[in-house]
Write a protein that holds these residues in place. Structure first.
Motif, PDB file in Angstrom:
ATOM      1  N   VAL A   1       8.994  -8.842   2.554  1.00 21.81           N
ATOM      2  CA  VAL A   1       7.477  -8.639   2.367  1.00 21.81           C
ATOM      3  C   VAL A   1       7.042  -7.831   3.457  1.00 21.81           C
ATOM      4  CG1 VAL A   1       5.111  -9.177   2.155  1.00 21.81           C
ATOM      5  CG2 VAL A   1       7.052 -10.713   1.141  1.00 21.81           C
ATOM      6  N   THR A   2       6.664  -6.496   3.185  1.00 23.75           N
ATOM      7  CA  THR A   2       5.875  -5.512   4.141  1.00 23.75           C
ATOM      8  C   THR A   2       4.286  -5.402   3.938  1.00 23.75           C
ATOM      9  OG1 THR A   2       7.813  -4.168   4.386  1.00 23.75           O
ATOM     10  CG2 THR A   2       5.905  -3.213   5.136  1.00 23.75           C
ATOM     11  N   LEU A   3       3.453  -5.730   4.998  1.00 25.04           N
ATOM     12  CA  LEU A   3       2.216  -5.453   4.806  1.00 25.04           C
ATOM     13  C   LEU A   3       1.723  -4.404   5.724  1.00 25.04           C
ATOM     14  CD1 LEU A   3      -0.820  -7.148   4.371  1.00 25.04           C
ATOM     15  CD2 LEU A   3      -0.361  -8.464   6.255  1.00 25.04           C
ATOM     16  N   VAL A   4       0.909  -3.496   5.163  1.00 24.66           N
ATOM     17  CA  VAL A   4       0.276  -2.446   5.872  1.00 24.66           C
ATOM     18  C   VAL A   4      -1.248  -2.318   5.922  1.00 24.66           C
ATOM     19  CG1 VAL A   4       2.518  -1.031   5.221  1.00 24.66           C
ATOM     20  CG2 VAL A   4       0.408  -0.767   3.787  1.00 24.66           C
ATOM     21  N   GLU A   5      -1.453  -2.212   7.040  1.00 28.57           N
ATOM     22  CA  GLU A   5      -3.096  -2.243   7.170  1.00 28.57           C
ATOM     23  C   GLU A   5      -3.252  -0.599   7.942  1.00 28.57           C
ATOM     24  OE1 GLU A   5      -7.005  -1.979   7.808  1.00 28.57           O
ATOM     25  OE2 GLU A   5      -6.035  -3.781   6.729  1.00 28.57           O
ATOM     26  N   LYS A   6      -4.264   0.075   7.403  1.00 30.76           N
ATOM     27  CA  LYS A   6      -4.422   1.284   7.742  1.00 30.76           C
ATOM     28  C   LYS A   6      -5.119   1.496   9.055  1.00 30.76           C
ATOM     29  CE  LYS A   6      -9.318   1.909   5.492  1.00 30.76           C
ATOM     30  NZ  LYS A   6     -10.108   2.785   4.283  1.00 30.76           N
ATOM     31  N   ARG A   7      -5.959   0.279   9.651  1.00 32.06           N
ATOM     32  CA  ARG A   7      -6.404   0.422  10.905  1.00 32.06           C
ATOM     33  C   ARG A   7      -5.459   0.069  11.929  1.00 32.06           C
ATOM     34  NH1 ARG A   7      -9.992  -1.030   7.226  1.00 32.06           N
ATOM     35  NH2 ARG A   7     -12.246  -0.090   7.192  1.00 32.06           N
ATOM     36  N   ALA A   8      -5.485   0.800  13.038  1.00 32.03           N
ATOM     37  CA  ALA A   8      -4.452   0.364  14.040  1.00 32.03           C
ATOM     38  C   ALA A   8      -4.939  -0.880  14.876  1.00 32.03           C
ATOM     39  CB  ALA A   8      -4.458   1.569  15.050  1.00 32.03           C
ATOM     40  N   GLU A   9      -6.283  -1.253  14.787  1.00 30.89           N
ATOM     41  CA  GLU A   9      -6.743  -2.507  15.359  1.00 30.89           C
ATOM     42  C   GLU A   9      -7.671  -3.373  14.243  1.00 30.89           C
ATOM     43  OE1 GLU A   9      -8.670  -1.347  18.818  1.00 30.89           O
ATOM     44  OE2 GLU A   9      -6.802  -0.860  19.926  1.00 30.89           O
ATOM     45  N   GLY A  10      -7.906  -4.576  14.459  1.00 33.06           N
ATOM     46  CA  GLY A  10      -8.776  -5.285  13.807  1.00 33.06           C
ATOM     47  C   GLY A  10     -10.171  -4.392  13.452  1.00 33.06           C
ATOM     48  N   ARG A  11     -10.791  -4.991  12.408  1.00 31.61           N
ATOM     49  CA  ARG A  11     -11.968  -4.553  12.157  1.00 31.61           C
ATOM     50  C   ARG A  11     -13.165  -5.608  11.809  1.00 31.61           C
ATOM     51  NH1 ARG A  11     -12.505  -4.169   6.028  1.00 31.61           N
ATOM     52  NH2 ARG A  11     -11.233  -5.874   5.430  1.00 31.61           N
TER      53      ARG A  11
ATOM     54  N   LEU B   1       2.700  -3.931   9.433  1.00 29.02           N
ATOM     55  CA  LEU B   1       2.677  -2.576  10.156  1.00 29.02           C
ATOM     56  C   LEU B   1       1.178  -2.042  10.237  1.00 29.02           C
ATOM     57  CD1 LEU B   1       5.463  -0.790   8.140  1.00 29.02           C
ATOM     58  CD2 LEU B   1       5.429  -1.611  10.331  1.00 29.02           C
ATOM     59  N   MET B   2       0.532  -2.043  11.436  1.00 32.88           N
ATOM     60  CA  MET B   2      -0.789  -1.625  11.541  1.00 32.88           C
ATOM     61  C   MET B   2      -0.842  -0.053  11.638  1.00 32.88           C
ATOM     62  SD  MET B   2      -2.447  -4.342  11.499  1.00 32.88           S
ATOM     63  CE  MET B   2      -3.922  -3.974  12.154  1.00 32.88           C
ATOM     64  N   GLY B   3      -2.227   0.569  11.418  1.00 31.70           N
ATOM     65  CA  GLY B   3      -2.075   2.004  11.350  1.00 31.70           C
ATOM     66  C   GLY B   3      -1.208   2.769  10.338  1.00 31.70           C
ATOM     67  N   HIS B   4      -1.176   2.156   9.045  1.00 30.82           N
ATOM     68  CA  HIS B   4      -0.308   2.797   8.092  1.00 30.82           C
ATOM     69  C   HIS B   4      -1.325   2.903   6.856  1.00 30.82           C
ATOM     70  CE1 HIS B   4       3.108   2.227  10.587  1.00 30.82           C
ATOM     71  NE2 HIS B   4       3.868   2.512   9.676  1.00 30.82           N
ATOM     72  N   GLU B   5      -1.911   3.910   6.753  1.00 31.61           N
ATOM     73  CA  GLU B   5      -2.777   4.071   5.246  1.00 31.61           C
ATOM     74  C   GLU B   5      -1.826   4.669   4.181  1.00 31.61           C
ATOM     75  OE1 GLU B   5      -6.667   6.248   4.164  1.00 31.61           O
ATOM     76  OE2 GLU B   5      -6.118   6.857   5.917  1.00 31.61           O
TER      77      GLU B   5
END
Length: 420
Positions: free
Chosen positions: A35-45, A126-130
């Protein structure tokens, strides 16, 4: 041309690192899938109104072996409902599937703990991946093109995709999701203040908000003690309110903050951060919930509770159901299993959502809203019944009471409104 990072391939690509996406990733990784989880923000929001975890949300977190009290949560005993000069304390309803308390935790802290659980289970986070565009193969979505914070582009291919990128869900819209326009949505605004009552054990909910002309608004205001020196103050309004397009929710928040200032010992001119506003689809109003190779969960599917606007417990539940369906599809190699997802979601909550959508539609009418408020706040017992319905803590037939009887009547009425 932008630089390209090394491409990735995975069993399941989860787009969005909030509660829904992280719940899916943690469960599937624990089951042994890639599983790969991507979040567009580089840090928490942080989010407009996501600090209160209902007892149902706490129960869903416990299924993931997460206890929000262990990382700074503040326990909440119940809801203090206020209407004009009436006040009544309604403890959280007893229910065999849920604890007797809610928990307040900052949303960025909760999201980080959930992503950590996914990471510990073996998921790649992966953070910072939109996710900016789908990757298609013979007409099927097989991944997404990512834009990193530095402008680098990376392709991630997958057998299945989970769309969990929130209420605005840009990726979902690209895949064809849309909100059912006839169904209600909510608008919320909130901010924070310092308060000496930050350790109170009750969330205060004010019913019967008024617009600048003194007319009742279909919505409510809240003050949530954070336990860290601060309180979360906010307002939520249903789109069924007749003058919703002309209502400024930030001004409504300012007026509400001034109204509760004396009781909570706060300075309404000294908010700790600029107010934020969020438009939230509710009641499962976004669809389709699936495609041949993808599922849509959480706020991206409009999953928030139509009575309360609470989206976290619905996100965690949707993540659990999506993970079960995807686990079966991956294990059997049969992608048609994804067709079960909207069915199992409907079996779990569709009847309740339909009653909520119907209620929201009618509560936007002042002629119905005013007597409904007077009825709902006439005693502690009726306040408790309102809370039981609003939190979907309905009892079975052997222990049913006034809340269940009222809900059955509303459910009967909902059957004659098939488009709601």
């Amino acid at each position: 041309m932008p630089l390209s990072a090394d491409p990735l391939s995975t069993d399941v690509l989860v787009i969005g690192g909030g509660p829904a996406g992280s719940a899916v990733a943690a469960r599937l990784a624990h089951a042994g899938h890639d599983v790969t989880l991507v979040e567009k923000r580089a840090e928490g929001r942080h989010k407009s109104c996501g600090d209160l975890l209902s007892p149902r949300a706490v129960a869903e977190l416990s299924r993931l072996d997460i206890d929000p009290m262990s990382f700074g949560g503040h326990a909440i005993q119940g809801v203090r409902m206020v209407y004009r000069r009436q006040r009544a304390d309604a403890p959280w309803p007893e229910h065999h599937d849920m604890p007797d308390h809610a928990v307040v935790i900052r949303r960025d802290t909760l999201d980080e703990q959930l992503r950590r659980r996914a990471r510990d289970a073996g998921a790649t986070v992966l953070m910072g991946h939109e996710a900016t565009a789908p990757i298609s193969d013979r007409g099927f979505v097989r991944g997404a093109m990512m834009t990193l914070v530095d402008g680098t582009v990376r392709n991630v291919t997958a057998r299945f995709i989970v769309v969990a990128d929130g209420a605005s869900s840009r990726f979902g819209r690209v895949l064809g999701t849309s909100r059912q326009r006839r169904w209600p949505y909510a608008i919320a605004a909130r901010t924070y203040f310092s308060s000496p009552r930050h350790r109170d054990a009750w969330v205060e909910t004010s019913l019967g908000l008024s617009d600048p002309h003194g007319n009742p608004v279909a919505g409510y205001g809240w003050v949530t003690p954070m336990g860290d020196g601060n309180v979360n103050v906010g307002v939520g309004v249903l789109s069924s309110y007749r003058d919703i397009k002309g209502l400024n929710t930030l001004k409504l928040l300012t007026a509400f903050s001034e109204h509760v200032a004396a009781d909570w010992g706060l300075d309404p001119t000294q908010s700790l951060k600029p107010p934020t506003r969020l438009r939230l689809p509710i009641g499962g109003s976004v669809g389709p919930k699936m495609g041949p190779t993808f599922l849509v969960v959480g706020d991206a599917a409009g999953a928030a509770n139509p009575f309360s606007g609470d989206g976290i417990d619905a996100a965690l539940m949707g993540g659990r159901l999506a993970a079960d369906v995807l686990d079966e599809a991956l294990t059997t190699g049969n992608s048609t299993t994804l067709q079960r997802y909207p069915v199992v979601v409907a079996e779990e909550v569709e009847a309740y959502r339909k009653v909520g959508r119907l209620s929201a539609r009618f509560l936007g009418r002042p002629a119905i809203l005013k007597p409904a408020l007077r009825l709902a706040t006439r005693s502690d017992a009726t306040m408790g019944a309102v809370l039981r319905i609003a939190t979907n803590a309905l009892r079975d037939d052997n222990t049913a009471g006034g809340a269940e009887r009222a809900y059955r009547l509303a459910s009967l009425a909902a059957k004659f409104a098939p488009s709601w």
